[in-house]
Design a protein around this motif. Structure first.
Motif, PDB file in Angstrom:
ATOM      1  N   ILE A  61       0.838  -1.197   0.000  1.00 51.06           N
ATOM      2  CA  ILE A  61       0.000   0.000   0.000  1.00 51.06           C
ATOM      3  C   ILE A  61       0.872   1.246   0.000  1.00 51.06           C
ATOM      4  CG2 ILE A  61      -1.816   1.250   1.243  1.00 51.06           C
ATOM      5  CD1 ILE A  61      -2.566  -1.478   2.510  1.00 51.06           C
ATOM      6  N   PHE A  62       0.524   2.186  -0.883  1.00 52.31           N
ATOM      7  CA  PHE A  62       1.238   3.457  -0.969  1.00 52.31           C
ATOM      8  C   PHE A  62       0.275   4.604  -0.698  1.00 52.31           C
ATOM      9  CE2 PHE A  62       3.435   0.574  -3.915  1.00 52.31           C
ATOM     10  CZ  PHE A  62       4.745   0.687  -3.478  1.00 52.31           C
ATOM     11  N   LEU A  63       0.632   5.476   0.252  1.00 53.87           N
ATOM     12  CA  LEU A  63      -0.138   6.691   0.496  1.00 53.87           C
ATOM     13  C   LEU A  63       0.370   7.803  -0.411  1.00 53.87           C
ATOM     14  CD1 LEU A  63      -0.678   6.660   4.350  1.00 53.87           C
ATOM     15  CD2 LEU A  63      -1.865   5.429   2.527  1.00 53.87           C
ATOM     16  N   ASN A  82       5.211   3.577   7.948  1.00 51.57           N
ATOM     17  CA  ASN A  82       5.536   4.586   6.945  1.00 51.57           C
ATOM     18  C   ASN A  82       4.453   4.663   5.872  1.00 51.57           C
ATOM     19  OD1 ASN A  82       7.946   4.965   8.319  1.00 51.57           O
ATOM     20  ND2 ASN A  82       9.082   3.549   7.022  1.00 51.57           N
ATOM     21  N   ALA A  83       4.618   5.616   4.952  1.00 48.75           N
ATOM     22  CA  ALA A  83       3.633   5.830   3.890  1.00 48.75           C
ATOM     23  C   ALA A  83       3.497   4.624   2.979  1.00 48.75           C
ATOM     24  CB  ALA A  83       4.010   7.062   3.075  1.00 48.75           C
ATOM     25  N   ALA A  84       4.582   3.867   2.791  1.00 52.52           N
ATOM     26  CA  ALA A  84       4.542   2.624   2.019  1.00 52.52           C
ATOM     27  C   ALA A  84       4.588   1.475   3.020  1.00 52.52           C
ATOM     28  CB  ALA A  84       5.719   2.543   1.057  1.00 52.52           C
ATOM     29  N   TRP A  85       3.560   0.624   3.007  1.00 54.42           N
ATOM     30  CA  TRP A  85       3.499  -0.438   4.007  1.00 54.42           C
ATOM     31  C   TRP A  85       2.904  -1.709   3.431  1.00 54.42           C
ATOM     32  CZ3 TRP A  85      -1.549  -1.364   6.499  1.00 54.42           C
ATOM     33  CH2 TRP A  85      -2.544  -0.464   6.105  1.00 54.42           C
ATOM     34  N   SER A 103      -6.533  11.609   0.565  1.00 57.90           N
ATOM     35  CA  SER A 103      -7.333  11.644  -0.660  1.00 57.90           C
ATOM     36  C   SER A 103      -7.497  10.280  -1.305  1.00 57.90           C
ATOM     37  CB  SER A 103      -6.702  12.605  -1.673  1.00 57.90           C
ATOM     38  OG  SER A 103      -5.369  12.185  -1.992  1.00 57.90           O
ATOM     39  N   HIS A 104      -6.426   9.478  -1.313  1.00 63.60           N
ATOM     40  CA  HIS A 104      -6.460   8.195  -2.015  1.00 63.60           C
ATOM     41  C   HIS A 104      -5.323   7.301  -1.532  1.00 63.60           C
ATOM     42  CE1 HIS A 104      -3.390  10.431  -4.294  1.00 63.60           C
ATOM     43  NE2 HIS A 104      -2.860   9.240  -4.518  1.00 63.60           N
ATOM     44  N   MET A 105      -5.330   6.073  -2.000  1.00 64.38           N
ATOM     45  CA  MET A 105      -4.212   5.168  -1.751  1.00 64.38           C
ATOM     46  C   MET A 105      -4.079   4.219  -2.933  1.00 64.38           C
ATOM     47  SD  MET A 105      -5.736   2.509   1.092  1.00 64.38           S
ATOM     48  CE  MET A 105      -6.552   3.777   2.047  1.00 64.38           C
ATOM     49  N   ILE A 106      -2.863   3.759  -3.155  1.00 64.56           N
ATOM     50  CA  ILE A 106      -2.592   2.732  -4.155  1.00 64.56           C
ATOM     51  C   ILE A 106      -2.463   1.398  -3.426  1.00 64.56           C
ATOM     52  CG2 ILE A 106      -0.921   1.858  -5.842  1.00 64.56           C
ATOM     53  CD1 ILE A 106      -0.118   4.770  -6.389  1.00 64.56           C
ATOM     54  N   SER A 135       9.779  -0.562   4.191  1.00 62.17           N
ATOM     55  CA  SER A 135      11.223  -0.476   4.407  1.00 62.17           C
ATOM     56  C   SER A 135      11.762  -1.659   5.204  1.00 62.17           C
ATOM     57  CB  SER A 135      11.572   0.834   5.123  1.00 62.17           C
ATOM     58  OG  SER A 135      10.882   0.943   6.359  1.00 62.17           O
ATOM     59  N   ASP A 136      10.887  -2.367   5.933  1.00 63.31           N
ATOM     60  CA  ASP A 136      11.323  -3.523   6.723  1.00 63.31           C
ATOM     61  C   ASP A 136      11.660  -4.731   5.855  1.00 63.31           C
ATOM     62  OD1 ASP A 136      10.926  -2.035   8.991  1.00 63.31           O
ATOM     63  OD2 ASP A 136       8.979  -2.918   9.477  1.00 63.31           O
TER      64      ASP A 136
END
Length: 280
Positions: A61-63, A82-85, A103-106, A135-136
């Motif tokens: 998931i990317f914010l 983080n924003a990418a998880w 607003s959205h997420m990928i 990042s983990d």
């Protein structure tokens, strides 16, 4: 991922229909050799406290912004990501406190065998930790890719970059044929099948021990648990599109023994009963 989104995805797949979310236009969606589906979801109209769920397929998931932060809350702790998880494994009674201005997420749903090979981790990694910051698990190459992703000016450009990156991976090992066949049969039945019935559907070519061993090796969960996850998310998708009064009738056509069976599972996963849950 947020359960409402996964419920919509599974319901659309079962009906062989397109998602109703307005952001999922052709240039904001793709499938590939490794990807079950990559989506862009609007977050403007969903409830600010969103229960999470995973059906056994890893999700990335990317914010919108690299500086965004994710706050997850369960019965034991408050978790900051983080924003990418990443979201995988079995998730119970865990809520995402969405920022008011999100607003959205990928969301990218992976084929399990591809995901674990691409990021060089074992499925059991998520048994005790069903979510973590990207990042983990990512390698150094992905640090640069993330920088490129967040420098793109449009969502379409971001999706094109992700599609291009994942198309470069060549995975030699995939699920064994009979395991893939088992997964497809479970999905076609919407989780309304027992392990014994599944073995019969496979023509008696596998036994219970082989099925258990293969599911744990390639997905990190048992076949019984995988079946229950599919049953639950399909049931949830039905309830999303109907009134709470229809819940009782759906339990008998979704593979549950009775309403109490569904009630117990719902409270375990969501934390409240279906009648006290905000279905919006």
């Amino acid at each position: 991922m947020p359960i409402n989104f996964l419920g919509n995805i599974k319901l659309a797949e079962s009906l062989n229909a397109e998602l109703l979310d307005p952001l999922n236009m052709p240039d904001l969606f793709f499938k590939s050799e490794h990807i079950l589906g990559a989506y862009v979801f609007s977050c403007t109209d969903i409830q600010p406290s969103q229960p999470l769920f995973n059906d056994g397929n890893p999700c990335l998931i990317f914010l919108p912004k690299k500086t965004d932060v994710v706050h997850l809350k369960n019965a034991e702790e408050l978790i900051k990501l983080n924003a990418a998880w990443v979201c995988c494994g079995i998730i119970q009674n865990t809520y995402w406190q969405l920022p008011v201005d999100l607003s959205h997420m990928i969301i990218i749903r992976f084929k399990p065998a591809s995901f674990y090979k691409i990021f060089n981790i074992e499925p059991h990694f998520f048994l005790k930790k069903p979510f973590c910051s990207f990042s983990d698990i990512m390698n150094k190459n992905w640090t640069e890719i993330l920088n490129q992703l967040y420098q793109k000016e449009t969502l379409a450009d971001q999706m094109q970059l992700l599609k291009s990156i994942f198309s470069t991976y060549k995975i030699a090992e995939n699920h064994p044929y009979l395991l893939q066949s088992a997964l497809e049969k479970i999905d076609n039945k919407k989780g309304n099948i027992t392990v014994s019935a599944l073995i019969l559907e496979l023509g008696g070519k596998v036994n219970r021990k082989w099925l258990q061993r293969s599911f744990m090796k390639y997905l990190g969960i048992s076949p019984k648990k995988y079946i229950s996850l599919q049953r639950f998310i399909f049931m949830y998708g039905k309830c999303q599109k109907n009134t709470p009064q229809d819940v009782l009738s759906h339990t008998f056509t979704s593979g549950y023994y009775d309403y109490n069976h569904f009630l117990k599972e719902f409270k375990q996963i969501i934390g409240v009963s279906p009648t006290h849950y905000n279905w919006k």
